[in-house]
Enzyme design. Structure first.
Site, PDB file in Angstrom:
ATOM      1  N   GLN A 197      12.024   4.608  35.087  1.00  0.00           N
ATOM      2  CA  GLN A 197      13.057   3.607  34.823  1.00  0.00           C
ATOM      3  C   GLN A 197      14.150   4.149  33.908  1.00  0.00           C
ATOM      4  O   GLN A 197      15.333   3.812  34.058  1.00  0.00           O
ATOM      5  CB  GLN A 197      12.447   2.326  34.239  1.00  0.00           C
ATOM      6  CG  GLN A 197      11.701   2.477  32.939  1.00  0.00           C
ATOM      7  CD  GLN A 197      10.228   2.813  33.132  1.00  0.00           C
ATOM      8  OE1 GLN A 197       9.836   3.349  34.161  1.00  0.00           O
ATOM      9  NE2 GLN A 197       9.410   2.483  32.145  1.00  0.00           N
ATOM     10  N   ASN A 220       6.643  13.398  32.496  1.00  0.00           N
ATOM     11  CA  ASN A 220       5.445  13.422  33.339  1.00  0.00           C
ATOM     12  C   ASN A 220       5.821  13.420  34.817  1.00  0.00           C
ATOM     13  O   ASN A 220       6.992  13.558  35.186  1.00  0.00           O
ATOM     14  CB  ASN A 220       4.520  12.240  32.986  1.00  0.00           C
ATOM     15  CG  ASN A 220       5.193  10.888  33.226  1.00  0.00           C
ATOM     16  OD1 ASN A 220       6.178  10.775  33.963  1.00  0.00           O
ATOM     17  ND2 ASN A 220       4.662   9.853  32.598  1.00  0.00           N
ATOM     18  N   GLN A 265      -0.034  28.695  24.601  1.00  0.00           N
ATOM     19  CA  GLN A 265       0.427  27.994  25.800  1.00  0.00           C
ATOM     20  C   GLN A 265      -0.692  27.201  26.452  1.00  0.00           C
ATOM     21  O   GLN A 265      -0.470  26.119  26.981  1.00  0.00           O
ATOM     22  CB  GLN A 265       1.023  28.986  26.799  1.00  0.00           C
ATOM     23  CG  GLN A 265       2.250  29.682  26.270  1.00  0.00           C
ATOM     24  CD  GLN A 265       3.259  28.717  25.678  1.00  0.00           C
ATOM     25  OE1 GLN A 265       3.847  27.903  26.374  1.00  0.00           O
ATOM     26  NE2 GLN A 265       3.467  28.791  24.367  1.00  0.00           N
ATOM     27  N   HIS A 268      -1.157  23.454  25.629  1.00  0.00           N
ATOM     28  CA  HIS A 268      -0.221  22.421  26.095  1.00  0.00           C
ATOM     29  C   HIS A 268      -0.922  21.421  27.011  1.00  0.00           C
ATOM     30  O   HIS A 268      -0.834  20.221  26.816  1.00  0.00           O
ATOM     31  CB  HIS A 268       0.959  23.061  26.825  1.00  0.00           C
ATOM     32  CG  HIS A 268       2.069  23.473  25.917  1.00  0.00           C
ATOM     33  ND1 HIS A 268       2.813  22.572  25.202  1.00  0.00           N
ATOM     34  CD2 HIS A 268       2.565  24.698  25.609  1.00  0.00           C
ATOM     35  CE1 HIS A 268       3.731  23.212  24.492  1.00  0.00           C
ATOM     36  NE2 HIS A 268       3.589  24.504  24.707  1.00  0.00           N
ATOM     37  N   GLU A 333       7.514  32.323  32.609  1.00  0.00           N
ATOM     38  CA  GLU A 333       8.365  31.547  31.711  1.00  0.00           C
ATOM     39  C   GLU A 333       8.543  32.300  30.390  1.00  0.00           C
ATOM     40  O   GLU A 333       9.662  32.508  29.916  1.00  0.00           O
ATOM     41  CB  GLU A 333       7.716  30.183  31.454  1.00  0.00           C
ATOM     42  CG  GLU A 333       8.467  29.306  30.477  1.00  0.00           C
ATOM     43  CD  GLU A 333       7.697  28.043  30.122  1.00  0.00           C
ATOM     44  OE1 GLU A 333       8.322  27.108  29.586  1.00  0.00           O
ATOM     45  OE2 GLU A 333       6.467  27.984  30.373  1.00  0.00           O
ATOM     46  N   HIS A 334       7.423  32.711  29.782  1.00  0.00           N
ATOM     47  CA  HIS A 334       7.443  33.475  28.533  1.00  0.00           C
ATOM     48  C   HIS A 334       6.785  34.827  28.785  1.00  0.00           C
ATOM     49  O   HIS A 334       5.663  34.888  29.291  1.00  0.00           O
ATOM     50  CB  HIS A 334       6.653  32.764  27.429  1.00  0.00           C
ATOM     51  CG  HIS A 334       7.059  31.349  27.179  1.00  0.00           C
ATOM     52  ND1 HIS A 334       6.327  30.273  27.654  1.00  0.00           N
ATOM     53  CD2 HIS A 334       8.111  30.831  26.501  1.00  0.00           C
ATOM     54  CE1 HIS A 334       6.916  29.152  27.268  1.00  0.00           C
ATOM     55  NE2 HIS A 334       8.003  29.455  26.582  1.00  0.00           N
ATOM     56  N   ASP A 367       9.634  28.957  20.508  1.00  0.00           N
ATOM     57  CA  ASP A 367       9.496  27.520  20.760  1.00  0.00           C
ATOM     58  C   ASP A 367      10.231  26.689  19.726  1.00  0.00           C
ATOM     59  O   ASP A 367      10.689  25.584  20.023  1.00  0.00           O
ATOM     60  CB  ASP A 367       8.012  27.123  20.753  1.00  0.00           C
ATOM     61  CG  ASP A 367       7.365  27.261  22.114  1.00  0.00           C
ATOM     62  OD1 ASP A 367       8.098  27.448  23.098  1.00  0.00           O
ATOM     63  OD2 ASP A 367       6.126  27.183  22.191  1.00  0.00           O
ATOM     64  N   GLU A 421      39.865  29.772  63.387  1.00  0.00           N
ATOM     65  CA  GLU A 421      38.873  28.690  63.277  1.00  0.00           C
ATOM     66  C   GLU A 421      39.325  27.435  64.015  1.00  0.00           C
ATOM     67  O   GLU A 421      38.691  26.384  63.910  1.00  0.00           O
ATOM     68  CB  GLU A 421      38.622  28.365  61.804  1.00  0.00           C
ATOM     69  CG  GLU A 421      37.981  29.515  61.039  1.00  0.00           C
ATOM     70  CD  GLU A 421      37.734  29.183  59.581  1.00  0.00           C
ATOM     71  OE1 GLU A 421      38.190  28.116  59.114  1.00  0.00           O
ATOM     72  OE2 GLU A 421      37.072  29.997  58.887  1.00  0.00           O
ATOM     73  N   HIS A 426      45.614  23.321  59.148  1.00  0.00           N
ATOM     74  CA  HIS A 426      45.494  24.282  58.052  1.00  0.00           C
ATOM     75  C   HIS A 426      46.548  25.387  58.230  1.00  0.00           C
ATOM     76  O   HIS A 426      47.265  25.749  57.289  1.00  0.00           O
ATOM     77  CB  HIS A 426      44.106  24.930  58.046  1.00  0.00           C
ATOM     78  CG  HIS A 426      43.031  24.094  57.439  1.00  0.00           C
ATOM     79  ND1 HIS A 426      42.586  22.937  58.015  1.00  0.00           N
ATOM     80  CD2 HIS A 426      42.300  24.259  56.296  1.00  0.00           C
ATOM     81  CE1 HIS A 426      41.623  22.422  57.270  1.00  0.00           C
ATOM     82  NE2 HIS A 426      41.431  23.196  56.209  1.00  0.00           N
TER      83      HIS A 426
END
Length: 440
Positions: A197, A220, A265, A268, A333-334, A367, A421, A426
């Site tokens: 929402q 999430n 990591q 997490h 990622e790292h 981080d 074309e 044009h």
């Protein structure tokens, strides 16, 4: 509580190594049909009923006793109050981190430019900040004030006119550190709504929530799914997968340090991925022993255990050259280069969200306070994506000015291509501006 690890051991010399690595790296973040339909229903309700739908969903999903949208709005004074409610040490840490993040991102700013050709034609690029950006911040206990800094400060450095933050407060639980970070980062407005929402409100606007141009920030599965659906109506940063770390080590770093880097990591969530690559088999054994020794000391031991056992790995390679090849294949990622001379290997690194150089540079520093952004591409997308930055909050417009002579010269080329074309209008549009021999 009993915890134990059975981290996978892979060897790049094995015939089926590639298949095992692919299986280890596989990650599907696709929403199921039920989640997808629920998100679509929420977006539709917010578009149709605006503030009323936001209040209703916040009551239902977050358990907040809100009567009107006014109960879900925090003004600047409330953010400033949060600064007085956190400890002096916390405030100093936030301010120091914010300053370092700001200084780093100031270097990313792009400026407009132009150049003039010999015939007077002017070409260039105009760089303009977005008018308004939306920042989604997870709420409750799983709150990350560092993410507020990392998302809001680049927007402000870019010159975004207004940064609007949405953050759920489940059961009315407000995280003062998050609000203090918002104050320090210069967030302009805060709404205590979350989930799909909140994303819908930012994308389409309601009577109270302004429509934004881009939505950034983690969330999430409902938030991620909503971001997928509103993309095109607004821009988004990325659809992030679980956090990842890949450590490349020559075997000379303290194994306890490496184990804790992997934990950083893994803690997490259960789907996070922690991988160590080294040519030293004995060192891999020592790190495995450190993992077993240190795991029971961790507050989030059960989460780490599931992450390590489910998606972690210790990978033996032939040499450091092959370690770099595996790192580029994973595109993490790292990436920690925990080696004697990381600078020597840096030119060969092609795919990584952030590269941490040397034995003393833990990923955790990145981080929070090193300066570079911690919003990074995951799930191999570092092959084609970059960290969040000032450039994500700026857009570029091409500038074209033709002199009379320049329009004539270019008109010949445009005419040939346009007629090729079969786009006659044009061609004629360009031809009208071709100079005749008499110059008219």
């Amino acid at each position: 509580m009993t915890v134990s690890t059975a981290i996978a051991r892979l060897n790049a010399a094995d015939q089926d190594f590639a298949r095992h690595l692919d299986h280890l790296l596989s990650w599907e973040s696709v929403s199921d049909d039920a989640v997808n339909q629920r998100v679509l229903d929420i977006i539709k309700a917010v578009r149709e009923r605006g503030d009323a739908a936001l209040v209703e969903f916040t009551q239902r999903f977050d358990g907040v006793d809100a009567k009107t949208i006014d109960d879900l709005i925090l003004d600047r004074a409330r953010l400033e109050l949060a600064l007085t409610r956190i400890t002096r040490v916390q405030r100093e840490a936030l301010e120091k981190a914010a300053n370092r993040v700001r200084l780093y991102h100031e270097r990313q700013k792009q400026d407009s430019w132009q150049y003039t050709e010999a015939d007077g034609t002017v070409l260039g690029q105009k760089v303009t900040p977005l008018d308004r950006a939306g920042l989604y911040v997870p709420g409750g206990k799983a709150s990350y004030p560092s993410s507020v800094l990392m998302n809001a400060i680049p927007a402000k450095v870019a010159g975004v006119g207004e940064v609007v933050m949405v953050v759920p407060t489940p059961r009315g639980e407000v995280n003062e550190l998050v609000l203090a970070a918002a104050c320090i980062a210069g967030v302009d407005r805060v709404f205590t709504v979350g989930g799909a929402q909140a994303v819908a409100a930012l994308a389409y606007g309601t009577e109270s929530v302004p429509q934004v141009d881009k939505i950034v920030g983690p969330g999430n599965i409902y938030v991620a799914t909503a971001k997928r659906h509103v993309f095109g109506q607004v821009g988004i940063d990325m659809i992030a997968g679980p956090s990842e770390i890949l450590v490349v080590c020559d075997g000379q770093t303290d194994p306890d340090w490496i184990a804790m880097d992997l934990f950083s990591q893994a803690e997490h969530d259960e789907d996070a991925q922690a991988i160590l690559v080294s040519p030293d088999a004995e060192f891999l054994d020592r790190v495995a022993a450190s993992i077993d020794k240190l795991l029971p000391t961790m507050e989030r031991a059960e989460i780490i255990e599931k992450s390590i056992n489910g998606r972690g790995a210790l990978i033996q390679v032939r040499d450091m050259q092959q370690a770099i090849e595996v790192a580029n294949r994973i595109a993490p990622e790292h990436l920690e280069l925990s080696v004697a001379d990381p600078q020597a290997w840096l030119p060969q690194i092609r795919h990584a969200g952030a590269i941490f150089m040397g034995r003393h540079t833990s990923e955790a520093l990145g981080d929070y306070c090193a300066g570079p952004n911690h919003v990074l591409p995951t799930s191999g997308t570092a092959r084609f994506s970059s960290p969040l930055g000032v450039y994500d909050f700026q857009k570029r417009s091409s500038i074209i000015f033709c002199s009379e002579q320049g329009a004539s010269e270019l008109g010949h080329t445009a005419s040939v291509l346009a007629r090729g074309e079969s786009l006659t209008a044009h061609a004629r549009s360009a031809e009208y501006r071709i100079l005749t021999e008499k110059g008219n």
